[in-house]
Design an enzyme around this catalytic site. Structure first.
Site, PDB file in Angstrom:
ATOM      1  N   ASP A  36      32.655  29.641  -7.683  1.00 22.05           N
ATOM      2  CA  ASP A  36      31.669  30.552  -6.979  1.00 22.05           C
ATOM      3  C   ASP A  36      31.722  30.444  -5.544  1.00 22.05           C
ATOM      4  O   ASP A  36      32.107  29.224  -5.056  1.00 22.05           O
ATOM      5  CB  ASP A  36      30.189  29.923  -7.576  1.00 22.05           C
ATOM      6  CG  ASP A  36      29.982  30.270  -8.867  1.00 22.05           C
ATOM      7  OD1 ASP A  36      30.628  30.481  -9.625  1.00 22.05           O
ATOM      8  OD2 ASP A  36      28.657  30.397  -9.005  1.00 22.05           O
ATOM      9  N   CYS A  61      23.167  35.155  -6.822  1.00 20.41           N
ATOM     10  CA  CYS A  61      22.034  34.448  -7.158  1.00 20.41           C
ATOM     11  C   CYS A  61      21.596  33.257  -6.261  1.00 20.41           C
ATOM     12  O   CYS A  61      22.393  32.931  -5.240  1.00 20.41           O
ATOM     13  CB  CYS A  61      22.317  33.567  -8.512  1.00 20.41           C
ATOM     14  SG  CYS A  61      22.994  34.727 -10.042  1.00 20.41           S
ATOM     15  N   TYR A 103      28.830  27.673 -23.036  1.00 22.07           N
ATOM     16  CA  TYR A 103      29.121  26.594 -21.871  1.00 22.07           C
ATOM     17  C   TYR A 103      27.902  25.755 -21.536  1.00 22.07           C
ATOM     18  O   TYR A 103      28.260  24.810 -21.030  1.00 22.07           O
ATOM     19  CB  TYR A 103      29.357  27.563 -20.455  1.00 22.07           C
ATOM     20  CG  TYR A 103      28.117  28.184 -20.252  1.00 22.07           C
ATOM     21  CD1 TYR A 103      27.326  27.584 -19.096  1.00 22.07           C
ATOM     22  CD2 TYR A 103      27.982  29.532 -20.379  1.00 22.07           C
ATOM     23  CE1 TYR A 103      26.061  28.268 -18.889  1.00 22.07           C
ATOM     24  CE2 TYR A 103      26.665  30.248 -20.128  1.00 22.07           C
ATOM     25  CZ  TYR A 103      25.922  29.934 -19.076  1.00 22.07           C
ATOM     26  OH  TYR A 103      24.740  30.392 -18.894  1.00 22.07           O
ATOM     27  N   ASN A 114      12.361  40.504  -4.895  1.00 21.20           N
ATOM     28  CA  ASN A 114      12.778  41.033  -3.555  1.00 21.20           C
ATOM     29  C   ASN A 114      11.504  40.745  -2.664  1.00 21.20           C
ATOM     30  O   ASN A 114      10.602  40.569  -3.292  1.00 21.20           O
ATOM     31  CB  ASN A 114      12.614  42.644  -3.531  1.00 21.20           C
ATOM     32  CG  ASN A 114      13.793  43.378  -4.558  1.00 21.20           C
ATOM     33  OD1 ASN A 114      14.677  42.895  -4.625  1.00 21.20           O
ATOM     34  ND2 ASN A 114      13.599  44.668  -4.993  1.00 21.20           N
ATOM     35  N   HIS A 158      16.019  42.345  -7.122  1.00 19.85           N
ATOM     36  CA  HIS A 158      17.405  42.464  -6.902  1.00 19.85           C
ATOM     37  C   HIS A 158      18.352  41.058  -6.723  1.00 19.85           C
ATOM     38  O   HIS A 158      19.331  41.067  -6.704  1.00 19.85           O
ATOM     39  CB  HIS A 158      17.862  43.326  -6.017  1.00 19.85           C
ATOM     40  CG  HIS A 158      17.453  44.839  -6.550  1.00 19.85           C
ATOM     41  ND1 HIS A 158      16.257  45.505  -6.047  1.00 19.85           N
ATOM     42  CD2 HIS A 158      18.162  45.842  -7.466  1.00 19.85           C
ATOM     43  CE1 HIS A 158      16.290  46.684  -6.667  1.00 19.85           C
ATOM     44  NE2 HIS A 158      17.278  46.842  -7.478  1.00 19.85           N
ATOM     45  N   GLU A 196      29.916  34.096  -8.707  1.00 18.49           N
ATOM     46  CA  GLU A 196      31.113  33.926  -9.456  1.00 18.49           C
ATOM     47  C   GLU A 196      32.349  34.824  -8.976  1.00 18.49           C
ATOM     48  O   GLU A 196      32.121  36.059  -8.649  1.00 18.49           O
ATOM     49  CB  GLU A 196      30.939  34.288 -10.864  1.00 18.49           C
ATOM     50  CG  GLU A 196      29.848  33.324 -11.282  1.00 18.49           C
ATOM     51  CD  GLU A 196      28.577  34.379 -11.520  1.00 18.49           C
ATOM     52  OE1 GLU A 196      27.550  34.152 -12.398  1.00 18.49           O
ATOM     53  OE2 GLU A 196      28.601  35.098 -10.703  1.00 18.49           O
TER      54      GLU A 196
END
Length: 245
Positions: A36, A61, A103, A114, A158, A196
């Site tokens: 990442d 994120c 995982y 937002n 978002h 990522e």
């Protein structure tokens, strides 16, 4: 460089993060095995958002400290859906269960937000503002204030927020926990952006080898999860102020 038992590579990562610069963070083989882009939330600029969406390509994120998340009242998304499913609708059937994730035992997703000063929330400048403000509100929460999260943010939005496990890497080994552990070691606000790296040719996660090459080409520190865990354990043992996870 200061001798602190962390190792030269971790010290380079700490120095970069303290300066508000991007690093590359790999979790581990056998887990997601993903790298990442990682940068402090308070340092993010619109150019950084553009860089992540173009060169990384994954989901942008913001990982948040677990204590701050509790004070801000941020839930896990799975818990929201479980509660909604109790009313008899079908939402309860789609919530992750043991064995669903390949995982880990659970995800760290909280809500998508937002900042209220954004317009649509999706352009680079809007997302950068939301990310910066998430870093600021974490600071305030950890300084003893109890901010009104809903006064500053709205959802749906978002920017995905991730709530780190309470015991961080001793409970879960995702980039969420690894990045917050790094922030604590570095002494910076524990609100970290992660995104990522994907492979344009295969559509899969970028291989570790290619991520390392990218880091060398761009002069970015590449750090592995195992290095972070070792450094975090050293940090925890270095003084009484670090004992509370």
């Amino acid at each position: 460089m200061v001798s602190n038992g962390y190792g030269e590579n971790i010290n380079k990562a700490i120095e970069a993060l303290q300066s508000g610069r991007m690093i590359l963070l790999f979790d581990m083989e056998g887990r997601e095995a993903e790298t990442d882009f990682t940068i402090p939330a308070k340092a993010v600029t619109p150019s950084d958002v553009r860089w992540m969406r173009k060169d990384a390509g994954g989901l942008i994120c913001v990982a948040l400290d677990p204590h701050a998340s509790e004070k801000l009242g941020l839930p896990f998304m799975a818990d929201i859906l479980r509660e909604a499913g109790q009313s008899g609708n079908s939402l309860g059937n789609i919530v992750e269960k043991g064995g669903d994730l390949k995982y880990d035992s659970r995800s760290s997703f909280s809500i998508w937000v937002n900042h209220r000063d954004t317009r649509t929330g999706i352009p680079d400048n809007d997302r950068a503002l939301t990310i910066n403000k998430l870093g600021e509100i974490v600071d305030r929460a950890l300084d003893g204030e109890i901010p009104d999260f809903g006064k500053e943010f709205r959802t749906p939005g978002h920017v995905a927020t991730l709530r780190a496990a309470r015991r961080l890497v001793h409970e879960r080994m995702g980039q969420t926990e690894l990045s917050i552990a790094l922030a604590r070691i570095a002494g910076i606000t524990p609100a970290m952006v992660v995104c990522e790296m994907l492979d344009d040719n295969t559509g899969r996660a970028l291989s570790k080898e290619d991520a390392i090459k990218y880091g060398k080409d761009k002069d970015l520190v590449f750090v592995e999860g195992e290095e972070v865990v070792k450094a975090y354990n050293t940090w925890l043992g270095s003084g009484p102020d670090h004992q509370k996870e």
